[in-house]
Design an enzyme around this catalytic site. Structure first.
Site, PDB file in Angstrom:
ATOM      1  N   CYS A 190       0.852  -1.205   0.000  1.00 41.13           N
ATOM      2  CA  CYS A 190       0.000   0.000   0.000  1.00 41.13           C
ATOM      3  C   CYS A 190       0.887   1.254   0.000  1.00 41.13           C
ATOM      4  CB  CYS A 190      -0.913  -0.007   1.220  1.00 41.13           C
ATOM      5  SG  CYS A 190      -1.737  -1.604   1.436  1.00 41.13           S
ATOM      6  N   CYS A 210     -10.391  -0.019  18.873  1.00 43.11           N
ATOM      7  CA  CYS A 210     -10.079  -0.576  17.550  1.00 43.11           C
ATOM      8  C   CYS A 210      -8.641  -1.071  17.526  1.00 43.11           C
ATOM      9  CB  CYS A 210     -10.224   0.502  16.480  1.00 43.11           C
ATOM     10  SG  CYS A 210     -11.825   1.300  16.504  1.00 43.11           S
ATOM     11  N   CYS A 227     -13.468  -3.400  17.949  1.00 46.13           N
ATOM     12  CA  CYS A 227     -13.280  -3.362  16.497  1.00 46.13           C
ATOM     13  C   CYS A 227     -11.889  -3.896  16.210  1.00 46.13           C
ATOM     14  CB  CYS A 227     -13.400  -1.914  15.999  1.00 46.13           C
ATOM     15  SG  CYS A 227     -13.121  -1.760  14.209  1.00 46.13           S
ATOM     16  N   ARG A 265     -16.822   8.781   9.978  1.00 49.45           N
ATOM     17  CA  ARG A 265     -15.722   9.135  10.899  1.00 49.45           C
ATOM     18  C   ARG A 265     -14.700  10.034  10.224  1.00 49.45           C
ATOM     19  NH1 ARG A 265     -14.138   4.415  12.521  1.00 49.45           N
ATOM     20  NH2 ARG A 265     -15.792   4.417  14.054  1.00 49.45           N
TER      21      ARG A 265
HETATM   22 FE1  SF4 Z   1      -1.419  -2.118   3.600  1.00 47.52          FE
HETATM   23 FE2  SF4 Z   1      -2.533  -2.537   6.030  1.00 47.52          FE
HETATM   24 FE3  SF4 Z   1      -0.150  -3.562   5.445  1.00 47.52          FE
HETATM   25 FE4  SF4 Z   1      -0.360  -0.924   5.719  1.00 47.52          FE
HETATM   26  S1  SF4 Z   1      -0.689  -2.448   7.309  1.00 47.52           S
HETATM   27  S2  SF4 Z   1       0.775  -2.020   4.105  1.00 47.52           S
HETATM   28  S3  SF4 Z   1      -2.440  -0.598   4.916  1.00 47.52           S
HETATM   29  S4  SF4 Z   1      -2.091  -4.064   4.455  1.00 47.52           S
END
Ligand code: SF4
Ligand code: SAM
Ligand code: DTB
Length: 324
Positions: free
Chosen positions: A60, A100, A131, A263
């Site tokens: 990501c 969370c 969560c 949110r």
């Molecule tokens: Fe992707 Fe979640 Fe891993 Fe970050 S923690 S790289 S958002 S999968």
């Protein structure tokens, strides 16, 4: 409440037209919808804890925790249960009603499931909502978490289907929707939103919300994150988004999904008090509290308390969803 007011058949034309309304008309409409369903002066408070930080296998582009990005964050092991519960107790004392727990995983390993179940049970025993956000889940894992008492599962679609592969290549948009469907079918409440300010187009913001608003049932909770640019990630130097575009995104979420908690999530440290107030007016009614999100900064508790006091906003109590 009249269930007919909740629509799952929004079209892109409608959503785009709402997004592009003159700003005053957009805000007025969003606030009108908001007041029909919620006390406009109440905001829910959630607290995040990173239960497993860094070293993530996914790529990501926005994330400090991806092992594939250049961000210098050392990987930690899954926290122990006692530590998680003592942190949750502190969060409760600070006024949070939902706890969370987030892990930097593509998906949880079966060997970690018993620990995760115990975390859910321990936090629930404090009288807080629970969560988790752990990445993609298999059917059996969803059932185990549900049976442990998990209230919400957070799994963001992050952006539009079209822009997704510009941001993440190690999984697909369809993978995300699959996990969301599993969570929904198991009866766990769904928390799903995304990030804006990643260099996407206006239409990507509209389509992201349209995907959520045309699910068979709207997510109970939709986090809208403003990108927090992280040094050494591919999005470190992306041009900042016009704040008005961010407020428009919040307003569209409120109008398309009238009974959902919207949110105002990551990125509040970079927002003025006035901008946050405008987001609340546009229908945001939940925030993350505490000075750290998962790895990035969030406003100090004192600052948020002062802002709430200045705005006459009160916090929702546990078990109260603020709805009318
Ligand atoms: Fe992707 Fe979640 Fe891993 Fe970050 S923690 S790289 S958002 S999968
Ligand atoms: N690994 C799990 C996953 O990706 O589903 C859970 C943790 S992940 C960090 C949770 C969410 O945080 C992401 O989906 C993304 O929407 C948000 N997020 C991560 N880094 C961010 C950043 N720099 N700015 C804004 N939001 C971010
Ligand atoms: C969500 O939409 N935002 C939260 C939560 N869900 C898990 C996470 C924000 C993370 C911000 C970057 C960080 O702290 O590393």
């Amino acid at each position: 409440m009249d269930a007919n007011l909740i629509r799952n058949d929004w079209t892109r034309e409608e959503a785009e037209a709402i997004y592009n309304l003159p700003f005053m008309d957009l805000l007025y409409r969003a606030q009108t919808v908001h007041r029909e369903h919620f006390d406009p002066n109440q905001v829910q408070r959630s607290k995040l804890l990173s239960i497993k930080t860094g070293g993530c296998a996914e790529d990501c582009a926005y994330c400090s925790q991806s092992a594939r990005n250049g961000a210098q964050l050392s990987a930690s092991k899954l926290l122990d249960i006692k530590r998680v519960i003592s942190e949750a107790r502190k969060a409760k004392d600070g006024g949070a009603t939902r706890y969370c727990m987030g892990a930097a995983w593509r998906s949880p390993k079966d060997r970690d499931m018993a620990t995760l179940e115990a975390m859910v049970q321990g936090v629930k025993a404090l009288g807080m909502e629970t969560c988790m956000t752990l990445g993609m889940l298999e059917d059996e894992q969803v059932i185990r978490l549900r049976d442990a008492g998990l209230d919400y599962y957070n799994h963001n679609i992050d952006t539009s289907e079209r822009y997704y592969s510009e941001i993440i290549t190690t999984r697909t948009f369809a993978d995300r929707i699959d996990t969301l469907n599993r969570v929904r079918e198991a009866g766990i409440k769904v928390c799903a939103g995304g990030i804006v300010g990643m260099g996407e187009q206006q239409l990507d913001r509209v389509d992201m919300l349209l995907t959520l608003a045309t699910l068979e049932k709207h997510p109970e909770s939709v986090p809208i994150n403003m990108l927090i640019p992280i040094a050494d990630t591919p999005l470190a130097d992306v041009a900042p988004l016009d704040p008005i575009e961010f407020v428009r995104t919040v307003a569209l979420a409120r109008i398309l999904m009238p009974v959902t908690h919207v949110r105002l999530s990551a990125g509040r440290t970079g927002m003025s008090d006035e901008m946050q107030a405008m987001c609340f007016f546009a229908g945001a009614n939940s925030i993350f509290v505490g000075d750290t999100l998962l790895t990035a900064d969030n406003p100090e508790e004192d600052k948020d308390n002062a802002l709430f006091a200045r705005l006459g906003i009160t916090a929702m109590a546990v078990g109260c969803d603020g709805s009318r």
